[in-house]
Structures are given as structure tokens and as C-alpha cells.
Motif scaffolding. Sequence first.
Motif, PDB file in Angstrom:
ATOM      1  N   ILE A  15      43.637 -65.844  41.662  1.00  0.00           N
ATOM      2  CA  ILE A  15      43.415 -64.525  41.063  1.00  0.00           C
ATOM      3  C   ILE A  15      42.860 -63.562  42.110  1.00  0.00           C
ATOM      4  O   ILE A  15      43.261 -62.395  42.195  1.00  0.00           O
ATOM      5  N   GLU A  16      41.956 -64.057  42.933  1.00  0.00           N
ATOM      6  CA  GLU A  16      41.369 -63.221  43.993  1.00  0.00           C
ATOM      7  C   GLU A  16      42.435 -62.775  44.988  1.00  0.00           C
ATOM      8  O   GLU A  16      42.461 -61.629  45.422  1.00  0.00           O
ATOM      9  N   ARG A  17      43.332 -63.697  45.357  1.00  0.00           N
ATOM     10  CA  ARG A  17      44.407 -63.349  46.297  1.00  0.00           C
ATOM     11  C   ARG A  17      45.362 -62.316  45.723  1.00  0.00           C
ATOM     12  O   ARG A  17      45.838 -61.426  46.417  1.00  0.00           O
ATOM     13  N   LEU A  18      45.682 -62.458  44.431  1.00  0.00           N
ATOM     14  CA  LEU A  18      46.600 -61.518  43.790  1.00  0.00           C
ATOM     15  C   LEU A  18      45.959 -60.150  43.599  1.00  0.00           C
ATOM     16  O   LEU A  18      46.647 -59.134  43.608  1.00  0.00           O
ATOM     17  N   GLY A  19      44.658 -60.125  43.416  1.00  0.00           N
ATOM     18  CA  GLY A  19      43.959 -58.852  43.277  1.00  0.00           C
ATOM     19  C   GLY A  19      43.933 -58.359  41.841  1.00  0.00           C
ATOM     20  O   GLY A  19      44.306 -59.064  40.900  1.00  0.00           O
ATOM     21  N   ASN A  20      43.514 -57.140  41.692  1.00  0.00           N
ATOM     22  CA  ASN A  20      43.385 -56.506  40.393  1.00  0.00           C
ATOM     23  C   ASN A  20      44.754 -56.483  39.694  1.00  0.00           C
ATOM     24  O   ASN A  20      45.734 -56.009  40.270  1.00  0.00           O
ATOM     25  N   PRO A  21      44.838 -56.981  38.452  1.00  0.00           N
ATOM     26  CA  PRO A  21      46.136 -57.009  37.764  1.00  0.00           C
ATOM     27  C   PRO A  21      46.739 -55.613  37.563  1.00  0.00           C
ATOM     28  O   PRO A  21      47.952 -55.444  37.618  1.00  0.00           O
ATOM     29  N   LYS A  22      45.887 -54.625  37.375  1.00  0.00           N
ATOM     30  CA  LYS A  22      46.384 -53.256  37.195  1.00  0.00           C
ATOM     31  C   LYS A  22      47.045 -52.756  38.475  1.00  0.00           C
ATOM     32  O   LYS A  22      48.105 -52.128  38.435  1.00  0.00           O
ATOM     33  N   GLU A  23      46.441 -53.053  39.622  1.00  0.00           N
ATOM     34  CA  GLU A  23      47.012 -52.629  40.904  1.00  0.00           C
ATOM     35  C   GLU A  23      48.316 -53.361  41.199  1.00  0.00           C
ATOM     36  O   GLU A  23      49.267 -52.764  41.714  1.00  0.00           O
ATOM     37  N   LEU A  24      48.363 -54.658  40.885  1.00  0.00           N
ATOM     38  CA  LEU A  24      49.591 -55.425  41.112  1.00  0.00           C
ATOM     39  C   LEU A  24      50.712 -54.901  40.208  1.00  0.00           C
ATOM     40  O   LEU A  24      51.846 -54.717  40.658  1.00  0.00           O
ATOM     41  N   ALA A  25      50.366 -54.625  38.947  1.00  0.00           N
ATOM     42  CA  ALA A  25      51.365 -54.072  38.022  1.00  0.00           C
ATOM     43  C   ALA A  25      51.834 -52.704  38.501  1.00  0.00           C
ATOM     44  O   ALA A  25      53.021 -52.376  38.426  1.00  0.00           O
ATOM     45  N   LYS A  26      50.912 -51.916  39.020  1.00  0.00           N
ATOM     46  CA  LYS A  26      51.256 -50.594  39.555  1.00  0.00           C
ATOM     47  C   LYS A  26      52.267 -50.724  40.692  1.00  0.00           C
ATOM     48  O   LYS A  26      53.219 -49.951  40.779  1.00  0.00           O
ATOM     49  N   ALA A  27      52.058 -51.710  41.545  1.00  0.00           N
ATOM     50  CA  ALA A  27      52.982 -51.918  42.658  1.00  0.00           C
ATOM     51  C   ALA A  27      54.374 -52.281  42.153  1.00  0.00           C
ATOM     52  O   ALA A  27      55.382 -51.742  42.626  1.00  0.00           O
ATOM     53  N   TYR A  28      54.434 -53.182  41.181  1.00  0.00           N
ATOM     54  CA  TYR A  28      55.732 -53.580  40.637  1.00  0.00           C
ATOM     55  C   TYR A  28      56.404 -52.416  39.911  1.00  0.00           C
ATOM     56  O   TYR A  28      57.607 -52.191  40.059  1.00  0.00           O
ATOM     57  N   LEU A  29      55.633 -51.677  39.114  1.00  0.00           N
ATOM     58  CA  LEU A  29      56.200 -50.563  38.365  1.00  0.00           C
ATOM     59  C   LEU A  29      56.691 -49.463  39.296  1.00  0.00           C
ATOM     60  O   LEU A  29      57.791 -48.935  39.138  1.00  0.00           O
TER      61      LEU A  29
END
Length: 184
Positions: free
Chosen positions: A49-63
Motif C-alpha cells: 500500500i505504501e509503494r502504491l501511494g494514496n489511492p486517490k492519486e493513483l486513481a487520478k493518474a489512471y483517470l
Amino acid sequence: MDKIMNDYLEKIEKYLKSMPDSERIDIVKEIKSLMLELQNNGVAAEQIIERLGNPKELAKAYLGEAISKNSKFSWRKFGAIFAFCSSFAGVSGMLLLPFISTLSIAFMIGGIITLIGGIVKFAGYLMGYDIAGITIEMGAFTPSPMQFLPISIVIGVLMYWLGKVLWKLTIKYIHAISPKKKTV
């Protein structure tokens, strides 16, 4: 799979709700398989989870990547842009993105309507009718019925072109403000 990782995936899915179901499911599957691979290699759930980072930021990148990978206009993409700017883009995105994306659609539709109006007005003239509701006024100049069609074609094409340019600008702006996906 660990509860922490399942909660993380649920958050990702929630932040990607404006995407088409198939794309959202593919993204969640991709992240899940990455998590499982890391877990099988002995990495703890908290570290993943730490490596993936904030779920909102990761979703933002994908979106952001999904929106900007294809600059063609669609109503679904238009909705995704509003979801992107309301959820992720910050103050500049909340002001600029809705403005230029809505303006782009207004210009494209206005260009088409102008062209149709020119054709209808010209056809009416050829049949002996003056359609008073369709006019072009540029200061004191009002074109004659014979000038109306070419002028409406030029104005319609320019408006439509400007709408397309603003749409591409919207897509480029989203691409520029989108974070890049994290690689783990």
C-alpha cells in the motif's frame, strides 16, 4: 488477499466510478494482480500500500491517462472530465476545465447550427420565402440572401474548428496535470 489491500482496491474503484465499467474493472484487476505478485514475493500488505501511494492519486493518474489517451470527443469522456476536475484537478481544474470543455462543445454545436441555418435560409430564399428568424448581423452589415450561405459556411466551419481546438486543449491540460502512474 488482505483486508487492507481490499479496502485500497475499493477506494480505487470508487475514485474511478466515472470511467466505463470495463476500463475500471481492468484497472482494478491490474492493480490487484500487482498486489498479489508482490505479496507472493514476500512483501507485506502495508508495504504494498505504501509503494502504491494514496489511492486517490493513483486513481487520478489512471483517470487522467484514460481521458488524455484519445482526444476524440464523446459525451462519456465529457462526463469523465467533469468528474476528473471535481475530484482531482484542484482549483485551476475546477475553473478552467469545465470552462474550456463546455466552451468547446458550445462552439462545435454552434458551428453545426450555423451551417444548418445557412442552408435552411438559402433553401427558403430559392423557394421564395424569407425566413426572418435566421439572420447574421455584423455591425451594420446584414448579408443578402445570396451572401448568407457562404458566410454561414465560413462562420460555421470556424466555430466548429475552434471547438475542436478547445477540446484538444482540454485533453492536453488534463494530460499535463495528471500524475504519472506509479511503478512498484
